[in-house]
Scaffold this motif. Sequence first.
Motif, PDB file in Angstrom:
ATOM      1  N   LEU A  11       0.766  -1.286  -0.071  1.00 34.11           N
ATOM      2  CA  LEU A  11      -0.102  -0.011   0.107  1.00 34.11           C
ATOM      3  C   LEU A  11       0.932   1.339   0.039  1.00 34.11           C
ATOM      4  N   ARG A  12       1.800   1.272   0.753  1.00 33.36           N
ATOM      5  CA  ARG A  12       2.497   2.472   0.810  1.00 33.36           C
ATOM      6  C   ARG A  12       3.726   2.536  -0.433  1.00 33.36           C
ATOM      7  N   GLU A  13       4.023   1.619  -1.143  1.00 31.06           N
ATOM      8  CA  GLU A  13       4.493   1.871  -2.474  1.00 31.06           C
ATOM      9  C   GLU A  13       3.605   2.092  -3.587  1.00 31.06           C
ATOM     10  N   ALA A  14       2.418   1.480  -3.444  1.00 33.33           N
ATOM     11  CA  ALA A  14       1.477   2.011  -4.414  1.00 33.33           C
ATOM     12  C   ALA A  14       1.017   3.447  -4.339  1.00 33.33           C
ATOM     13  N   LEU A  15       1.046   3.654  -2.992  1.00 34.81           N
ATOM     14  CA  LEU A  15       0.726   5.250  -2.724  1.00 34.81           C
ATOM     15  C   LEU A  15       1.700   6.072  -3.367  1.00 34.81           C
ATOM     16  N   CYS A  16       2.782   5.668  -3.243  1.00 33.38           N
ATOM     17  CA  CYS A  16       4.337   6.455  -3.733  1.00 33.38           C
ATOM     18  C   CYS A  16       4.010   6.614  -5.521  1.00 33.38           C
ATOM     19  N   ARG A  17       3.787   5.495  -6.048  1.00 29.89           N
ATOM     20  CA  ARG A  17       3.631   5.394  -7.400  1.00 29.89           C
ATOM     21  C   ARG A  17       2.141   6.143  -8.042  1.00 29.89           C
ATOM     22  N   GLN A  18       1.071   6.176  -7.391  1.00 33.81           N
ATOM     23  CA  GLN A  18       0.159   6.940  -7.482  1.00 33.81           C
ATOM     24  C   GLN A  18       0.093   8.572  -7.619  1.00 33.81           C
ATOM     25  N   VAL A  19       1.043   9.175  -6.482  1.00 32.88           N
ATOM     26  CA  VAL A  19       0.899  10.498  -6.158  1.00 32.88           C
ATOM     27  C   VAL A  19       1.908  11.116  -6.597  1.00 32.88           C
TER      28      VAL A  19
END
Length: 246
Positions: free
Chosen positions: A46-54
Amino acid sequence: MIDLTLIGIGTGSPGHLTRQAIAAMLDSDLILIPDKGEDKADLAFLREALCRQVLPSPPPLARFPMPRRDDAQGYLPGVRDWHDAIACSWLQVLESHRASRPSLLIWGDPSLYDSSLRIARHLSARMALNLRVIPGITAIQALCAAHAIPLNDLGQPVIVTTGRRLRDQGWPSGADRIVVLLDGECSFDRLDPLGVTIWWGAYLGMPQQILHSGPLAQAGPEITRIRARARAAHGWIMDSYLLARP
């Protein structure tokens, strides 16, 4: 000198990130991601996906292993040793990546029942450290918003406590509203439910968010069942609740 930034990222929604948080993430030359093992792998993803998303171009992401806590010598000594072990884990990653502006993404806000600020003090004993903190939305804010309720009653105080203290000491004196965090054992079932209302939420801010509320006598057993099913389905759960009595 290492410039370490602790960034509050809210409770799971990309919408919880402030502009200040995004700017701090972009300014980092390394983002540290805690790896808590297979059963909690979603939290790292979730943290990694958050970085990629924003972030249009995320800095390098580096997972670090989270040591396990040993309470054999007692809770507080166990926590202190655990924090020191985590600081050593941070140090190993920082040295291997030669990072000078690393950051950590903190669930909720770094100031509220999170150990990262204390762990940073352990790290500062081992290296020159400049610490910066970016505030984030707390589970308390997300819980009240999800249920569309005020945190406090008119002119009345609220006590924030933990499941451990609720189990050991019962309802704390000084307030008729309490927020309970870090409760893995549904400690509300130790209370006299007469007249008590509960507002509970899990996975706040995420697509799988679950809410339940009502008189504790009826809602408490149902929350216990819902929580057990959700934890079995996802392998982990983060939840909190507000209790109120007349």
